[in-house]
Design an enzyme around this catalytic site. Structure first.
Site, short mmCIF file in Angstrom:
data_model
loop_
_atom_site.label_atom_id
_atom_site.label_comp_id
_atom_site.label_asym_id
_atom_site.label_seq_id
_atom_site.Cartn_x
_atom_site.Cartn_y
_atom_site.Cartn_z
CB CYS A 4 -5.19 7.12 5.79
SG CYS A 4 -4.19 7.46 7.27
CD GLN A 60 -3.10 1.13 2.30
OE1 GLN A 60 -2.45 1.58 3.26
NE2 GLN A 60 -3.73 0.63 1.83
N GLY A 99 -9.20 -5.54 9.43
CA GLY A 99 -7.98 -4.64 9.98
C GLY A 99 -7.79 -5.09 11.59
#
Length: 395
Positions: free
Chosen positions: A85, A55, A221
């Site tokens: 994010c 990423q 996650g």
């Protein structure tokens, strides 16, 4: 996840699942471009980590092209651009979730990444919206522009919007409401694209529920990070249909010791050090109680004693082998040698998807003037990725 899904965690994860796609923590393009003497420390990974996704973070196509070129030498199976994010450190530099406000630029960035790593698929991870730009029209337009101006055909959608003005990163994972209907509407409107769902999934049964409804994959996650044994140790059998016996936690730790002691000080003194290899923080400090090694024994008898023993013995231990030898005695053999238990069927997350939103022509007043919404009444789901793709997509 920055500072979380590093090589050490991914090694633990791969010992539990052979099939789940593993993601690196977000690596900023400048980190790669300006530390070319340290690329192994930044980008190298064990061969066993395949399939693995790098990423990247950034918003400058030229910088992302150079970073992708350098990363291509390491053989990642996919490269992902982070457009989700909400951290101040990221949005202040105009990338992460802030990039959703500039879909044309995202298309340029993805195209540059693809040119830098020919033959490597490139995907985009994003939210469903940003601040007051949270209509389905806005998301639909973002996907339309990015997919039509770049090679990407795969989007990972965190089904919450990002609130860049007023919420912390932690609050952004809990407070904005989950809108799974947006994800399934995208699947309807863009049948030629692949959509992976992220956000709010806390159990393997919910993963299968989403896959059965047609999503390409499900990303986990913090659920996978904080309690890896109950989640990842069940993935191959329940999601991928692989009935190969899972390693016990004793066997996982024995294999991890071999990896960990070989990695100690590989790149210089304390690079990495024993605390990094052991994947534990000091008790009472940030993340101190949610590291994956202790997460192997989440809610198990003796885990509290073990955490305290780890914090005490790590100060004098020179190797991971010595640290675990001196501390694991507080964990019962029955726990160390037990098989993973599958959690009870979790509540359905997708029971009410009867009325999916429809997109209006871009440029309508609904899109140009997004409604103001209060956060006071937002429902919360507290868990957020390891990517679990449908069986036919595994490598």
């Amino acid at each position: 996840m920055m500072d979380w899904t590093n090589n050490h965690f991914r090694t633990i994860a791969r010992l539990m699942s052979k099939h789940a796609w593993l993601y690196t923590e977000m690596v900023v393009d400048d980190t790669i471009n300006y530390q070319q003497d340290n690329l192994d420390m930044i980008l190298k990974f064990p061969e066993s980590h395949h399939p693995i996704v790098l990423q990247l973070g950034g918003c400058n196509p030229e910088k992302l092209f150079r970073a992708s070129q350098l990363a291509s030498l390491y053989g990642y199976d996919e490269i992902n651009l982070n457009c989700g994010c909400p951290s101040d450190n990221v949005t202040g530099r105009s990338f992460g979730a802030a990039l959703m406000l500039e879909p044309e630029l995202v298309g340029q960035c993805v195209t540059a990444i693809a040119k830098g790593s020919p033959g490597t698929p490139v995907s985009v991870k994003c939210r469903i919206g940003v601040d007051d730009f949270d209509s389905y029209d806005f998301l639909h337009n973002f996907i339309r522009i990015v997919s039509s101006t770049s090679p990407t055909k795969h989007f990972i959608i965190h089904a919450r919007k990002a609130v860049l003005k007023g919420l912390s990163p932690d609050e952004n994972r809990r407070i904005p409401p989950l809108k799974y209907d947006y994800v399934f509407a995208l699947m309807r409107d863009f049948p030629n694209l692949k959509f992976t769902l992220n956000g709010g999934v806390v159990g393997i049964h919910q993963v299968n529920e989403a896959l059965n409804r047609g999503v390409f994959g499900v990303m986990l996650g913090r659920t996978a990070y904080n309690s890896p044994w109950s989640v990842l140790a069940n993935v191959d059998r329940v999601v991928y249909g692989d009935m190969t016996p899972v390693l016990t936690r004793r066997q996982i730790l024995e294999k991890y010791v071999v990896y960990g002691d070989a990695e100690l000080h590989r790149y210089g003194y304390k690079k990495p050090g024993i605390r990094q290899i052991a994947q534990i923080g000091r008790v009472g400090r940030r993340y101190g109680k949610n590291q994956p090694l202790s997460g192997l024994f989440y809610r198990e008898k003796g885990v509290g004693l073990w955490r305290r023993a780890l914090d005490e013995y790590i100060r004098s231990s020179q190797t991971l082998h010595a640290l675990l030898r001196d501390t694991l005695r507080v964990i019962p053999d029955s726990v160390l040698d037990d098989s993973p238990k599958l959690e009870e069927s979790a509540v359905s997350l997708f029971a009410d998807l009867s009325a999916l939103p429809s997109a209006h022509p871009f440029g309508s007043s609904r899109t140009l003037q997004p409604p103001q919404q209060s956060l006071e009444d937002h429902s919360t789901v507290q868990f957020l990725g390891v990517d679990l793709k449908q069986k036919k997509h595994t490598q």
